[in-house]
Motif scaffolding. Structure first.
Motif, PDB file in Angstrom:
ATOM      1  N   MET A   1      45.294  21.671  94.359  1.00 65.07           N
ATOM      2  CA  MET A   1      44.705  20.399  94.439  1.00 65.07           C
ATOM      3  C   MET A   1      45.492  19.909  92.982  1.00 65.07           C
ATOM      4  SD  MET A   1      40.943  21.488  94.607  1.00 65.07           S
ATOM      5  CE  MET A   1      40.225  19.726  94.439  1.00 65.07           C
ATOM      6  N   LYS A   2      45.409  18.488  93.082  1.00 62.45           N
ATOM      7  CA  LYS A   2      45.830  17.753  91.843  1.00 62.45           C
ATOM      8  C   LYS A   2      44.500  17.192  91.177  1.00 62.45           C
ATOM      9  CE  LYS A   2      50.052  16.312  94.078  1.00 62.45           C
ATOM     10  NZ  LYS A   2      50.877  14.995  94.489  1.00 62.45           N
ATOM     11  N   LEU A  20      42.649  26.257  86.238  1.00 65.63           N
ATOM     12  CA  LEU A  20      43.386  25.675  87.214  1.00 65.63           C
ATOM     13  C   LEU A  20      44.806  25.864  87.487  1.00 65.63           C
ATOM     14  CD1 LEU A  20      41.453  22.133  86.826  1.00 65.63           C
ATOM     15  CD2 LEU A  20      41.021  24.070  88.730  1.00 65.63           C
ATOM     16  N   ASP A  25      47.017  24.677  90.604  1.00 63.86           N
ATOM     17  CA  ASP A  25      46.741  23.507  90.431  1.00 63.86           C
ATOM     18  C   ASP A  25      47.454  22.664  89.625  1.00 63.86           C
ATOM     19  OD1 ASP A  25      44.833  23.946  92.583  1.00 63.86           O
ATOM     20  OD2 ASP A  25      43.392  24.449  91.020  1.00 63.86           O
ATOM     21  N   THR A 212      35.330  21.461  95.126  1.00 65.50           N
ATOM     22  CA  THR A 212      35.613  21.707  96.444  1.00 65.50           C
ATOM     23  C   THR A 212      34.680  22.009  97.361  1.00 65.50           C
ATOM     24  OG1 THR A 212      36.109  24.150  95.802  1.00 65.50           O
ATOM     25  CG2 THR A 212      37.884  22.549  95.520  1.00 65.50           C
TER      26      THR A 212
END
Length: 263
Positions: A1-2, A20, A25, A212
């Motif tokens: 993920m960003k 993260l 990420d 999420t």
């Protein structure tokens, strides 16, 4: 993920950014000060909307920035506390609104606090419990209202109410060190007020999970579900941790208790 994070220099934000990145990420940081980090964007939350370049193309934004409340709350400090949270969140949401819809993050995880509920003693509370009437409760309510505005243009908003931050490198334990070293780590006048704590590790785990997991706009309470009354026993006070005696109030007189780690 960003993911873009504001307040990444704090206890929770620092742990979250590291966690993260460890899982692979891509993390972008919003910072008030200049940084050599190529993933950092300079942004003063009180100066104007967050930069679109730090938001576009990201999957989620985690908003943790705010004036520390672990200080004497003078009128000047109260003003900074409120503006940093209410005005700062408003400017972040305005930045999200300006971001083109196709590139706009889908989720905003906005920090809040259990101070939202105000002093409740040992009353059982849930996320549906209305806000209290104290200064911090009012700030938390306004803070969450500003974050909720992002839902108007399709962003899923998660309001995460954290508790007293417990971490060996800072937070509440560092504030307790002076009285503990002076043997004043026992039961206080407010001992009947339960302490709802959040470790920095727990909060940094909860945050990406909420970004999420698909759930409605209801707030999330991060502290442990079973709070402990402050100073309920000298065996559970800060004294044993520092091998110092604890002064505990008994009726109208104070008595000394030796500090032994509970076995």
């Amino acid at each position: 993920m960003k993911i873009t994070i504001s307040g990444a220099s704090g206890l929770i934000g620092g742990r979250l950014a590291a966690r993260l990145r460890d899982r692979g990420d891509e993390v972008t940081v919003l910072s008030r000060s200049a940084s050599t980090d190529l993933a950092a964007w300079r942004w003063d939350p009180l100066a104007g909307p967050a930069p679109v370049g730090a938001l576009a193309g990201r999957d989620a934004v985690v908003h943790l920035a705010g004036e520390p409340i672990a200080q004497r709350l003078t009128d000047e400090v109260k003003d900074r506390v409120r503006r940093s949270r209410v005005d700062g969140t408003r400017n972040l949401v305005d930045g999200l609104r300006t971001t083109p819809e196709a590139d706009r993050p889908r989720v905003l995880v906005s920090s809040s606090g259990v101070a939202y509920y105000g002093p409740r003693g040992d009353e059982e509370i849930t996320e549906e419990t209305p806000p209290g009437g104290t200064f911090l409760a009012t700030v938390c309510a306004e803070w969450e209202e500003e974050a909720a505005r992002a839902a108007e243009f399709g962003v899923r908003v998660v309001r995460m109410r954290t508790g007293v931050v417990l971490d060996a490198s800072g937070g509440t334990p560092s504030r307790c060190s002076p009285p503990t070293g002076s043997a004043w780590a026992g039961r206080s006048r407010a001992a009947r007020s339960p302490s709802r704590g959040s470790t920095s590790t727990t909060s940094s785990t909860c945050t990406p999970r909420r970004s999420t997991t698909r759930r409605g706009p209801a707030p999330t309470t991060a502290p442990r579900p079973n709070p402990s009354p402050s100073g309920s026993s000298p065996r559970h006070s800060a004294g044993p941790c520092a091998a110092r005696p604890s002064c505990r109030r008994r009726g109208s007189r104070s008595s000394w208790r030796s500090a032994r780690w509970p076995t």
